[in-house]
Scaffold this active site. Structure first.
Site, PDB file in Angstrom:
ATOM      1  N   TRP A   1       0.711  -1.567   0.054  1.00 37.59           N
ATOM      2  CA  TRP A   1       0.481  -0.342   0.068  1.00 37.59           C
ATOM      3  C   TRP A   1       0.704   1.129  -0.374  1.00 37.59           C
ATOM      4  O   TRP A   1       2.329   1.378   0.529  1.00 37.59           O
ATOM      5  CB  TRP A   1      -0.587   0.126   1.405  1.00 37.59           C
ATOM      6  CG  TRP A   1      -2.101  -0.978   1.601  1.00 37.59           C
ATOM      7  CD1 TRP A   1      -1.086  -2.069   3.016  1.00 37.59           C
ATOM      8  CD2 TRP A   1      -2.529  -1.806   0.575  1.00 37.59           C
ATOM      9  NE1 TRP A   1      -2.851  -3.219   2.066  1.00 37.59           N
ATOM     10  CE2 TRP A   1      -3.316  -2.772   1.636  1.00 37.59           C
ATOM     11  CE3 TRP A   1      -3.824  -0.993  -0.075  1.00 37.59           C
ATOM     12  CZ2 TRP A   1      -4.842  -3.458   0.483  1.00 37.59           C
ATOM     13  CZ3 TRP A   1      -4.378  -1.735  -0.992  1.00 37.59           C
ATOM     14  CH2 TRP A   1      -4.961  -2.974  -0.427  1.00 37.59           C
ATOM     15  N   HIS A   6      -1.283   1.972   4.877  1.00 41.99           N
ATOM     16  CA  HIS A   6      -0.811   1.672   5.525  1.00 41.99           C
ATOM     17  C   HIS A   6      -1.132   1.802   6.811  1.00 41.99           C
ATOM     18  O   HIS A   6      -1.558   1.327   7.862  1.00 41.99           O
ATOM     19  CB  HIS A   6       0.699   1.951   5.656  1.00 41.99           C
ATOM     20  CG  HIS A   6       1.435   0.551   4.658  1.00 41.99           C
ATOM     21  ND1 HIS A   6       1.450  -1.087   4.788  1.00 41.99           N
ATOM     22  CD2 HIS A   6       1.647   0.915   3.590  1.00 41.99           C
ATOM     23  CE1 HIS A   6       2.154  -1.480   3.724  1.00 41.99           C
ATOM     24  NE2 HIS A   6       2.373  -0.718   3.169  1.00 41.99           N
ATOM     25  N   ASP A  45       8.808   1.221   4.134  1.00 39.09           N
ATOM     26  CA  ASP A  45       9.057   1.180   3.258  1.00 39.09           C
ATOM     27  C   ASP A  45       9.261   2.446   2.635  1.00 39.09           C
ATOM     28  O   ASP A  45      11.041   2.744   1.217  1.00 39.09           O
ATOM     29  CB  ASP A  45       7.858   1.911   2.306  1.00 39.09           C
ATOM     30  CG  ASP A  45       6.833   0.797   1.437  1.00 39.09           C
ATOM     31  OD1 ASP A  45       7.240   0.302   1.054  1.00 39.09           O
ATOM     32  OD2 ASP A  45       5.612   1.529   2.246  1.00 39.09           O
ATOM     33  N   ARG A  48      14.072   0.580   2.585  1.00 44.56           N
ATOM     34  CA  ARG A  48      13.940  -0.380   1.574  1.00 44.56           C
ATOM     35  C   ARG A  48      14.904   0.098   0.857  1.00 44.56           C
ATOM     36  O   ARG A  48      16.092  -0.661  -0.048  1.00 44.56           O
ATOM     37  CB  ARG A  48      12.554  -1.220   0.950  1.00 44.56           C
ATOM     38  CG  ARG A  48      11.436   0.220   0.107  1.00 44.56           C
ATOM     39  CD  ARG A  48      10.048  -1.030   0.298  1.00 44.56           C
ATOM     40  NE  ARG A  48      10.786  -1.687  -0.955  1.00 44.56           N
ATOM     41  CZ  ARG A  48       9.665  -0.964  -1.692  1.00 44.56           C
ATOM     42  NH1 ARG A  48       8.744  -0.076  -2.239  1.00 44.56           N
ATOM     43  NH2 ARG A  48      10.005  -1.419  -3.064  1.00 44.56           N
ATOM     44  N   HIS A  60       8.614  -7.337   0.732  1.00 46.48           N
ATOM     45  CA  HIS A  60       7.240  -6.986   0.769  1.00 46.48           C
ATOM     46  C   HIS A  60       5.961  -7.920  -0.506  1.00 46.48           C
ATOM     47  O   HIS A  60       4.355  -6.708   0.212  1.00 46.48           O
ATOM     48  CB  HIS A  60       6.948  -5.300   0.300  1.00 46.48           C
ATOM     49  CG  HIS A  60       7.944  -4.221   1.392  1.00 46.48           C
ATOM     50  ND1 HIS A  60       7.480  -3.064   1.526  1.00 46.48           N
ATOM     51  CD2 HIS A  60       9.282  -4.778   1.499  1.00 46.48           C
ATOM     52  CE1 HIS A  60       8.358  -2.749   2.400  1.00 46.48           C
ATOM     53  NE2 HIS A  60       9.309  -3.692   1.922  1.00 46.48           N
ATOM     54  N   HIS A 116       3.539  -3.250   8.561  1.00 44.73           N
ATOM     55  CA  HIS A 116       3.737  -2.910   7.699  1.00 44.73           C
ATOM     56  C   HIS A 116       3.529  -4.749   6.501  1.00 44.73           C
ATOM     57  O   HIS A 116       2.245  -3.897   6.321  1.00 44.73           O
ATOM     58  CB  HIS A 116       5.600  -2.599   7.273  1.00 44.73           C
ATOM     59  CG  HIS A 116       5.521  -2.080   5.603  1.00 44.73           C
ATOM     60  ND1 HIS A 116       4.937  -0.835   5.619  1.00 44.73           N
ATOM     61  CD2 HIS A 116       5.730  -3.161   4.675  1.00 44.73           C
ATOM     62  CE1 HIS A 116       5.134  -0.497   4.699  1.00 44.73           C
ATOM     63  NE2 HIS A 116       5.470  -1.810   3.757  1.00 44.73           N
ATOM     64  N   ASP A 120       0.851  -5.296   3.053  1.00 39.98           N
ATOM     65  CA  ASP A 120       0.609  -5.632   2.645  1.00 39.98           C
ATOM     66  C   ASP A 120       0.332  -7.138   1.366  1.00 39.98           C
ATOM     67  O   ASP A 120       0.065  -6.816   0.436  1.00 39.98           O
ATOM     68  CB  ASP A 120       2.517  -5.054   1.702  1.00 39.98           C
ATOM     69  CG  ASP A 120       3.130  -3.912   1.825  1.00 39.98           C
ATOM     70  OD1 ASP A 120       2.136  -3.125   1.857  1.00 39.98           O
ATOM     71  OD2 ASP A 120       4.560  -4.086   1.721  1.00 39.98           O
ATOM     72  N   HIS A 126       0.757  -7.324  -4.328  1.00 39.22           N
ATOM     73  CA  HIS A 126       1.874  -7.581  -3.601  1.00 39.22           C
ATOM     74  C   HIS A 126       1.294  -9.079  -3.615  1.00 39.22           C
ATOM     75  O   HIS A 126       3.208  -9.718  -2.749  1.00 39.22           O
ATOM     76  CB  HIS A 126       1.850  -7.297  -2.241  1.00 39.22           C
ATOM     77  CG  HIS A 126       2.087  -6.429  -2.533  1.00 39.22           C
ATOM     78  ND1 HIS A 126       2.973  -5.487  -1.501  1.00 39.22           N
ATOM     79  CD2 HIS A 126       1.484  -4.447  -3.091  1.00 39.22           C
ATOM     80  CE1 HIS A 126       3.689  -3.892  -1.987  1.00 39.22           C
ATOM     81  NE2 HIS A 126       2.596  -3.983  -3.312  1.00 39.22           N
ATOM     82  N   HIS A 149       0.045  -0.872 -10.849  1.00 41.72           N
ATOM     83  CA  HIS A 149       0.773  -1.372  -8.901  1.00 41.72           C
ATOM     84  C   HIS A 149       0.729  -0.612  -7.875  1.00 41.72           C
ATOM     85  O   HIS A 149      -0.291  -0.218  -7.103  1.00 41.72           O
ATOM     86  CB  HIS A 149       2.110  -1.479  -9.317  1.00 41.72           C
ATOM     87  CG  HIS A 149       2.315  -2.314  -7.775  1.00 41.72           C
ATOM     88  ND1 HIS A 149       2.428  -3.351  -7.282  1.00 41.72           N
ATOM     89  CD2 HIS A 149       2.852  -1.169  -6.607  1.00 41.72           C
ATOM     90  CE1 HIS A 149       2.198  -3.902  -6.150  1.00 41.72           C
ATOM     91  NE2 HIS A 149       3.364  -2.632  -5.530  1.00 41.72           N
ATOM     92  N   ASP A 153      -1.897   0.742  -5.134  1.00 40.64           N
ATOM     93  CA  ASP A 153      -1.739   0.677  -4.258  1.00 40.64           C
ATOM     94  C   ASP A 153      -2.630   2.129  -3.493  1.00 40.64           C
ATOM     95  O   ASP A 153      -1.933   2.133  -2.173  1.00 40.64           O
ATOM     96  CB  ASP A 153      -0.217   1.068  -3.979  1.00 40.64           C
ATOM     97  CG  ASP A 153       1.034  -0.045  -3.924  1.00 40.64           C
ATOM     98  OD1 ASP A 153       0.499  -0.880  -2.914  1.00 40.64           O
ATOM     99  OD2 ASP A 153       2.493   0.785  -4.194  1.00 40.64           O
TER     100      ASP A 153
HETATM  101  N1  DCM Z   1       6.274  -4.640  -6.037  1.00 41.07           N
HETATM  102  C1  DCM Z   1       5.525  -6.135  -5.936  1.00 41.07           C
HETATM  103  N2  DCM Z   1       6.043  -7.247  -6.600  1.00 41.07           N
HETATM  104  C2  DCM Z   1       7.210  -7.401  -7.623  1.00 41.07           C
HETATM  105  C3  DCM Z   1       7.779  -6.202  -7.728  1.00 41.07           C
HETATM  106  C4  DCM Z   1       7.221  -5.209  -6.431  1.00 41.07           C
HETATM  107  O1  DCM Z   1       4.368  -6.100  -5.289  1.00 41.07           O
HETATM  108  N3  DCM Z   1       7.503  -8.334  -8.433  1.00 41.07           N
HETATM  109  C5  DCM Z   1       5.786  -3.707  -5.675  1.00 41.07           C
HETATM  110  C6  DCM Z   1       6.955  -3.406  -4.191  1.00 41.07           C
HETATM  111  C7  DCM Z   1       6.421  -1.877  -4.186  1.00 41.07           C
HETATM  112  C8  DCM Z   1       5.974  -1.818  -5.676  1.00 41.07           C
HETATM  113  O2  DCM Z   1       6.068  -2.798  -6.330  1.00 41.07           O
HETATM  114  O3  DCM Z   1       5.116  -1.426  -3.636  1.00 41.07           O
HETATM  115  C9  DCM Z   1       7.552  -0.734  -6.831  1.00 41.07           C
HETATM  116  O4  DCM Z   1       7.937  -1.437  -5.990  1.00 41.07           O
HETATM  117  P1  DCM Z   1       9.976  -0.675  -7.032  1.00 41.07           P
HETATM  118  O5  DCM Z   1       9.794   0.484  -6.335  1.00 41.07           O
HETATM  119  O6  DCM Z   1      10.852  -1.970  -6.191  1.00 41.07           O
HETATM  120  O7  DCM Z   1       9.453  -1.495  -8.361  1.00 41.07           O
HETATM  121 ZN    ZN Z   2       2.977  -1.481  -3.835  1.00 43.58          ZN
HETATM  122 ZN    ZN Z   3       5.790  -2.595   1.721  1.00 38.87          ZN
END
Ligand code: DCM
Ligand code: ZN
Ligand code: ZN
Ligand code: DCM
Ligand code: DCM
Length: 271
Positions: A1, A6, A45, A48, A60, A116, A120, A126, A149, A153
């Site tokens: 999210w 969150h 978040d 990370r 996540h 957290h 998620d 996710h 996404h 989110d």
């Molecule tokens: N994310 C996800 N699944 C993935 C890669 C990323 O759910 N395979 C999520 C994590 C973050 C958002 O997507 O909430 C953006 O990730 P990133 O900034 O790593 O691309």
């Molecule tokens: Zn996300």
């Molecule tokens: Zn997260």
């Protein structure tokens, strides 16, 4: 999210935890205010992408290698990365919170991860591998370009509560209070007891997988009802939002309610 999701789930959890749980976590998190859970809900978040926090990047989510909308499913052995996923991250940090051999700062940090990751785990994308959880799918939201996404989110939730008119913590608290009423004496009351049926504190992997499967099923019904290709470039702020809004509302409600029950179990173990 995003932060709205969150913070809302954490406020909702603080509504349902026992007085003992509240005292335990206020002490552990060194915060005696009403936002003792909410103020740490987005912390994971914020770390990370730091050098220190890089190892938590895959914690996540879990990349379900299924085939929406034909088939939705999650398999821990198949889908959890070597570097970890939201399923074993929730289990590991839950163990750390109650491990009194660890220094208190580490148990507090583990608590912030637990708060957290319960959140998620309830976001459909996710719990899906397609296009990196929708990150690589371009869509329109009220005429502006975003990735899918981000829409799941943040955009759907923000529109559902009527827009970001106000301070984030005030908006989240108001939404959490409304959801608490729906759970206690409203549209979610009949089903809310069932929301805890898979909760087994002694088996955190099975608990998290049950929540993940429930959430991943929504990828087939509401995220990609016509498949991943059909959604590319589409405007999602209209009819798609009408179907997705109630899904987001329920997932935030489930996450907050379950987080409260999970923290109650932790506090019970902690004493
Ligand atoms: N994310 C996800 N699944 C993935 C890669 C990323 O759910 N395979 C999520 C994590 C973050 C958002 O997507 O909430 C953006 O990730 P990133 O900034 O790593 O691309
Ligand atoms: Zn996300
Ligand atoms: Zn997260
Ligand atoms: N925050 C806020 N309103 C609150 C609590 C926190 O705007 N009621 C903000 C301040 C920080 C972040 O959230 O940027 C994390 O707060 P803290 O450091 O207190 O956890
Ligand atoms: N925090 C921490 N360690 C860090 C960063 C933040 O313990 N490396 C704490 C401070 C706040 C909460 O986490 O209480 C939220 O942090 P942020 O302001 O980054 O959201």
């Amino acid at each position: 999210w995003g932060s709205l999701g969150h913070i809302t789930t954490a406020y909702l959890a603080s509504h349902f935890v026992s007085n003992t749980t509240e005292a335990v976590f206020k002490e552990l998190l060194k915060n005696d205010n009403a936002d003792y859970l909410a103020s740490v809900a987005s912390w994971a978040d914020s770390v990370r992408y730091t050098k220190w926090g890089r190892f938590t990047k895959t914690f996540h989510f879990i990349d379900a290698h299924d085939d929406p909308p034909r088939s939705c499913n999650v398999d821990f052995e198949r889908d959890c990365k070597e570097t970890g996923c939201v399923i074993n991250a929730l289990a590991n940090y839950t163990e750390q919170v109650v491990d009194t051999a660890l220094p208190e700062w580490q148990r507090a940090q583990a608590a912030k991860f637990v708060i957290h990751f319960v959140g998620d785990l309830h976001q459909p994308l996710h719990n899906e591998d397609v296009a990196l959880g929708g990150n690589r799918i371009h869509v329109l939201w009220d005429g502006r370009g975003y990735n899918l996404h981000h829409v799941w989110d943040s955009s759907i939730a923000e529109k559902w509560i009527g827009g970001l008119h106000g301070k984030p913590y005030d908006l989240a608290l108001k939404w959490a209070n409304q959801l608490a009423v729906e759970i206690t004496d409203g549209k979610f009351t009949p089903e809310s007891e069932g929301w805890l049926k898979d909760l087994d504190y002694k088996d955190p992997i099975s608990t998290a997988m049950a929540w993940s499967r429930e959430c991943n099923a929504l990828v087939c019904t509401h995220v990609f009802p016509e498949g991943p290709k059909a959604i590319v470039g589409q405007e999602l702020g209209g009819d798609y939002f009408k179907a997705a809004g109630p899904v987001i509302e329920k997932q935030v409600a489930r996450a907050g309610y379950r987080m409260g029950a999970w923290l109650d179990q932790i506090a019970n173990d902690y004493l």
